[in-house]
Design a protein around this motif. Structure first.
Motif, PDB file in Angstrom:
ATOM      1  N   LEU A 108       0.829  -1.203   0.000  1.00  0.00           N
ATOM      2  CA  LEU A 108       0.000   0.000   0.000  1.00  0.00           C
ATOM      3  C   LEU A 108       0.865   1.255   0.000  1.00  0.00           C
ATOM      4  N   ASN A 109       0.357   2.301  -0.622  1.00  0.00           N
ATOM      5  CA  ASN A 109       1.046   3.589  -0.654  1.00  0.00           C
ATOM      6  C   ASN A 109       0.923   4.245   0.726  1.00  0.00           C
ATOM      7  N   GLN A 117      -7.009   4.627  -2.099  1.00  0.00           N
ATOM      8  CA  GLN A 117      -6.272   3.681  -2.937  1.00  0.00           C
ATOM      9  C   GLN A 117      -7.195   2.636  -3.557  1.00  0.00           C
TER      10      GLN A 117
END
Length: 287
Positions: A108-109, A117
């Motif tokens: 995940l960012n 997201q």
């Protein structure tokens, strides 16, 4: 070795080979792997370095250069994945075939909220409006049994637990409603209770959506209890395949060695057996 699925295959793989350059020439990580997957749960099991993850990545052409992928055939629902254009592959990745990488939470960012997201992944494939993507995201978070989706939507990855992170990543991969999901050890970092919860979610979603699943793991017991069929990989090859319920009757020495090395509560052995290389089968499946 080719395994026939229980239904019409979504994916057919024939003689898949993946190699990487080394100081002495090339090292083959995957060597002549063949299998098919229908709308079922196929488990791929083997020790670290057996080629499981590379096999999964190669199906979506995610093996980066200088790695080289060749095969006689990689076909998904009538599409030749081996020779499809990159534009066509971008349409297939995520929308038709999704992949959950190892340690999903760390994919995940970290500077974007988890809800944004997931919604972004949905909009890329459907061109939906922001409001529709948000609604769909909240529904998907609920589907993977996350309590209070509205609150979780606005959290950042560092604010969620490992188990919730796995569920969020699964939600992101499933939101475009793919036909096939490749899950690369998605529960390896979880405790047993959370692991069972995540597997129950995936099982329910596979059943309700009619989705195919390739479940990659090193945990033989886990795969045997969860999947319909099993491939055993050793040193880049499939050395045995069977229905999950027939694993106890496996014949290959490597599979028998894996089964014998599993600890049991009723086992009073001081030491577990050690896998040895027997020339008769190491030549077939070994390095």
């Amino acid at each position: 070795m080719t395994v026939s699925p229980s239904a019409t295959p979504l994916l057919t793989v024939e003689n898949l080979r993946v190699r990487f350059p080394s100081r002495t020439g090339y090292t083959e990580a995957v060597r002549g792997v063949s299998f098919t997957v229908g709308r079922e749960k196929l488990g791929i099991v083997g020790e670290s370095g057996s080629g499981k993850s590379v096999t999964g990545r190669s199906l979506l052409r995610l093996v980066a250069p200088p790695g080289e992928v060749t095969a006689d055939r990689i076909e998904f629902d009538g599409t030749d994945l081996l020779h499809a254009s990159e534009r066509k592959m971008r349409e297939i990745r995520g929308q038709r075939i999704s992949m959950v990488m190892q340690d999903p939470k760390f994919s995940l960012n970290p500077v974007m909220t988890v809800g944004r997201q997931i919604a972004e992944a949905y909009r890329v494939h459907t061109k939906a409006s922001r409001s529709e993507a948000r609604r769909r995201t909240l529904d998907m978070l609920g589907a993977v049994r996350i309590r209070d989706p509205e609150r979780v939507f606005d959290l950042y990855p560092h604010e969620v637990s490992g188990g919730m992170g796995q569920r969020i990543m699964i939600a992101m991969m499933l939101i475009p409603d793919p036909d096939l999901l490749i899950a690369d050890e998605p529960t390896s970092a979880l405790d047993v209770t959370v692991q069972m919860q995540v597997l129950a979610i995936m099982d329910e979603l596979c059943s309700s959506r009619g989705m195919g699943l390739i479940f990659i793991s090193h945990d033989l017991n886990l795969v045997a209890s969860f999947c319909d069929r099993i491939l055993i990989m050793y040193a880049g090859r499939v050395v045995e395949s069977c229905r999950a319920g027939e694993l106890h009757a496996a014949k290959h020495p490597y599979t028998r060695g894996l089964l014998d090395s599993l600890p049991r509560l009723d086992d009073d052995r001081a030491e577990l057996p050690v896998l040895t290389r027997d020339p008769a089968w190491a030549a077939e499946g070994g390095r």
